[in-house]
Motif scaffolding. Structure first.
Motif, PDB file in Angstrom:
ATOM      1  N   LYS A  58       3.561  -6.988  -5.412  1.00 13.83           N
ATOM      2  CA  LYS A  58       4.521  -8.096  -5.352  1.00 13.83           C
ATOM      3  C   LYS A  58       3.922  -9.391  -5.926  1.00 13.83           C
ATOM      4  O   LYS A  58       4.639 -10.238  -6.421  1.00 13.83           O
ATOM      5  N   ASP A  77      -0.302  -1.462  -3.372  1.00 18.76           N
ATOM      6  CA  ASP A  77       0.563  -1.676  -2.198  1.00 18.76           C
ATOM      7  C   ASP A  77       1.943  -1.983  -2.759  1.00 18.76           C
ATOM      8  O   ASP A  77       2.105  -2.970  -3.480  1.00 18.76           O
ATOM      9  N   HIS A 197      -0.665  -7.282   8.731  1.00 17.69           N
ATOM     10  CA  HIS A 197      -0.694  -8.278   7.631  1.00 17.69           C
ATOM     11  C   HIS A 197      -0.037  -9.519   8.219  1.00 17.69           C
ATOM     12  O   HIS A 197       1.174  -9.543   8.429  1.00 17.69           O
ATOM     13  N   SER A 200       0.240 -15.022   4.390  1.00 15.19           N
ATOM     14  CA  SER A 200      -0.388 -15.236   3.095  1.00 15.19           C
ATOM     15  C   SER A 200      -0.904 -16.670   3.010  1.00 15.19           C
ATOM     16  O   SER A 200      -0.473 -17.537   3.774  1.00 15.19           O
ATOM     17  N   GLY A 237      -3.718 -11.672   2.478  1.00 19.88           N
ATOM     18  CA  GLY A 237      -3.603 -12.962   3.152  1.00 19.88           C
ATOM     19  C   GLY A 237      -4.628 -14.019   2.817  1.00 19.88           C
ATOM     20  O   GLY A 237      -4.465 -15.178   3.215  1.00 19.88           O
ATOM     21  N   GLU A 272      -5.392  -5.155   1.211  1.00 22.12           N
ATOM     22  CA  GLU A 272      -4.249  -5.292   0.298  1.00 22.12           C
ATOM     23  C   GLU A 272      -4.183  -6.690  -0.314  1.00 22.12           C
ATOM     24  O   GLU A 272      -3.236  -7.431  -0.055  1.00 22.12           O
ATOM     25  N   GLY A 274      -3.458  -9.759  -2.733  1.00 20.28           N
ATOM     26  CA  GLY A 274      -2.554 -10.128  -3.820  1.00 20.28           C
ATOM     27  C   GLY A 274      -3.062 -11.418  -4.415  1.00 20.28           C
ATOM     28  O   GLY A 274      -3.775 -11.459  -5.413  1.00 20.28           O
ATOM     29  N   ARG A 275      -2.758 -12.517  -3.708  1.00 21.05           N
ATOM     30  CA  ARG A 275      -3.076 -13.867  -4.182  1.00 21.05           C
ATOM     31  C   ARG A 275      -4.560 -14.041  -4.526  1.00 21.05           C
ATOM     32  O   ARG A 275      -4.900 -14.596  -5.554  1.00 21.05           O
ATOM     33  N   TYR A 370       2.512 -14.495  -7.466  1.00 20.07           N
ATOM     34  CA  TYR A 370       3.846 -14.991  -7.062  1.00 20.07           C
ATOM     35  C   TYR A 370       4.364 -16.037  -8.064  1.00 20.07           C
ATOM     36  O   TYR A 370       5.041 -16.983  -7.687  1.00 20.07           O
TER      37      TYR A 370
HETATM   38  C1  LIG Z   1       2.134  -6.016   3.539  1.00 20.94           C
HETATM   39  C2  LIG Z   1       1.506  -6.968   2.621  1.00 20.94           C
HETATM   40  N1  LIG Z   1       0.250  -6.752   2.217  1.00 20.94           N
HETATM   41  C3  LIG Z   1      -0.372  -7.587   1.355  1.00 20.94           C
HETATM   42  C4  LIG Z   1       0.259  -8.712   0.874  1.00 20.94           C
HETATM   43  C5  LIG Z   1      -0.499  -9.616  -0.053  1.00 20.94           C
HETATM   44  O1  LIG Z   1      -0.732 -10.826   0.513  1.00 20.94           O
HETATM   45  P1  LIG Z   1      -1.644 -11.911  -0.213  1.00 20.94           P
HETATM   46  O2  LIG Z   1      -1.053 -12.152  -1.543  1.00 20.94           O
HETATM   47  O3  LIG Z   1      -1.570 -13.085   0.661  1.00 20.94           O
HETATM   48  O4  LIG Z   1      -3.018 -11.341  -0.301  1.00 20.94           O
HETATM   49  C6  LIG Z   1       1.549  -9.010   1.280  1.00 20.94           C
HETATM   50  C7  LIG Z   1       2.209 -10.226   0.831  1.00 20.94           C
HETATM   51  O5  LIG Z   1       3.135 -10.722   1.338  1.00 20.94           O
HETATM   52  C8  LIG Z   1       2.197  -8.098   2.172  1.00 20.94           C
HETATM   53  O6  LIG Z   1       3.450  -8.324   2.570  1.00 20.94           O
END
Ligand SMILES: Cc1ncc(COP(=O)(O)O)c(C=O)c1O
Length: 412
Positions: A58, A77, A197, A200, A237, A272, A274-275, A370
């Motif tokens: 995402k 993920d 989780h 974020s 997160g 997991e 992302g950011r 994002y």
């Molecule tokens: C279930 C889950 N895992 C991982 C993430 C990634 O989070 P981040 O970008 O804060 O690392 C998200 C983001 O919303 C999420 O919903």
């Protein structure tokens, strides 16, 4: 990854002005070196633990980037069939995919079971029933974990807080405990572990500490019932330093305070990110269209709109802004706004910035996560081009959308 050379801004060894002239703006640019540096930092934090990294698609669904992550052994993920398809096209195997979501469709659940996903993170008792029913019907035994809601405050923006009991995600620990006992005995699923989780852009270690401590207590309670877990998926997160004040999550403190708890659980960790993995590896290049002073209030209008980058409008998010050309000029306080027909269409409000002129380029920093993945066609604006920098190599990794692309789904 961004630096001035002879007063012109570069991404790695590539001139941003040249990129902007050639590829036009708005333009998303990414540095592979920065992504690699981020991955190294993650691995260093978890160096003594068995770790599986699954990238949160995402945050950025560019298939060319996912491909490079997949080649490094990173899984995905995913939360929709679209994200599954992005990861699949990037060559990531279903066996390396974890599916999340608070209300997965039956299509998504069936797909994950049929294709032997690495893990299905079950988000409610009703979803557990659906998973068991499909498993029975398909004659498969999927790996499942339960997403738990630890009810801790991640101290982040309310829209990206997910681990409070008022949030829609996860199962409370008491119900989770009962479900785990049931799943452990179920002939239809392989019970593998738990998932949390909590949100974020988390900047403090304590919310992670609190959540992990609760999970540790649960694991001890389950042990007394002779139920053991193979995996704990700790979600993502990690917060990054958007403000350039050093505010990002302190990884030394994290390593010192949180890693020992994880170690003591004797489980394999799934992370997991992302950011953290990609946020600071991306930037968005734009151009000044006009400036205006209204009764003393100054505006800089740019060709970046909330359709390209919604975070400032949606979360009041701060993104650092740099002019591409560094020249001596007065500092002003201005609102940097897009062209869209919304007062909230902003890149920055009340920002201290060097005075900028029409046709100058600027860079909005830290837009790798994002950014493009939340872009839209509002005001019928096509989405920007994306470019990946690998050393001196410049590759277009997604073409600029055209007006025709935007209307291609309308029947004759
Ligand atoms: C279930 C889950 N895992 C991982 C993430 C990634 O989070 P981040 O970008 O804060 O690392 C998200 C983001 O919303 C999420 O919903």
């Amino acid at each position: 990854m961004l630096d001035y050379k002879n007063n012109m801004l570069y991404i790695e060894n590539v001139s941003i002005e040249e990129l902007a002239e050639k590829h036009k703006t708005p333009l998303y640019i990414y540095s592979m070196d920065q992504i690699n540096r981020n991955i190294e930092k993650i691995k260093k934090v978890f160096e003594d633990l068995p770790l599986k990294i699954v990238f949160a698609v995402k945050a950025n669904n560019n298939i060319k980037i996912l491909k490079r992550l997949g080649d490094m052994g990173i899984g995905a993920d995913v939360v929709t069939i679209g994200e599954i398809e992005a990861a699949k096209r990037a060559g990531i195997s279903f066996k390396d995919m974890v599916i999340n979501g608070n209300a997965k469709t039956e299509e998504e659940i069936e797909f994950a079971i049929r294709n032997d996903f690495f893990m299905i993170n079950v988000d409610s008792p009703d979803e557990f029933e659906i998973v068991e029913d499909f498993a029975k019907k398909l004659g498969k035994k999927p790996n499942i974990s339960f997403r738990l809601n630890p009810d801790v405050d991640p101290k982040t923006h309310p829209h990206i807080s997910t681990g409070l009991k008022k949030n829609k995600f996860g199962i409370n620990f008491e119900v989770g405990y009962l479900l785990i006992k049931e799943a452990h005995k179920s002939p239809y699923v392989n019970f593998k572990g738990v998932h949390t989780h909590i949100g974020s852009q988390i900047l403090e270690v304590s919310p992670f500490y609190d959540a992990f401590t609760k999970v540790k207590e649960l694991i001890s309670r389950l042990k007394r019932k002779r139920i053991s877990l193979e995996y704990y998926n700790i979600g993502g997160g990690w917060g990054i330093d958007y403000k350039r004040t050093g505010e990002g999550l302190d990884l030394n403190e994290y390593k010192e305070k949180v890693i020992p708890i994880l170690k003591s659980m004797n489980v394999k960790i799934i992370f997991e990110p992302g950011r953290f993995l990609i946020g600071n590896a991306g930037a968005l290049v734009g151009k000044v269209l006009l400036t205006k002073i209204n009764e003393g209030k100054r505006f800089i209008f740019v060709d970046i709109g909330m359709n390209d980058l919604i975070r400032p409008s949606l979360y009041d998010a701060y993104h650092h802004i740099l002019p591409v050309k560094k020249v001596k000029r007065p500092e002003i306080v201005a609102d940097i706004m897009g062209q869209l027909c919304e007062s909230g269409d902003k890149v920055a409000e009340g920002r201290k910035i060097p005075e900028m002129e029409k046709d100058e380029y600027l860079v909005v920093c830290d837009t790798g996560a994002y950014g493009y993945s939340m872009a839209s066609n509002y005001n019928s604006r096509p989405k920007p081009e994306e470019i990946l920098i690998e050393g001196d190599k410049v590759s277009i990794i997604r073409k600029r959308e055209t007006i025709n692309d935007m209307f291609s789904l309308i029947p004759d």
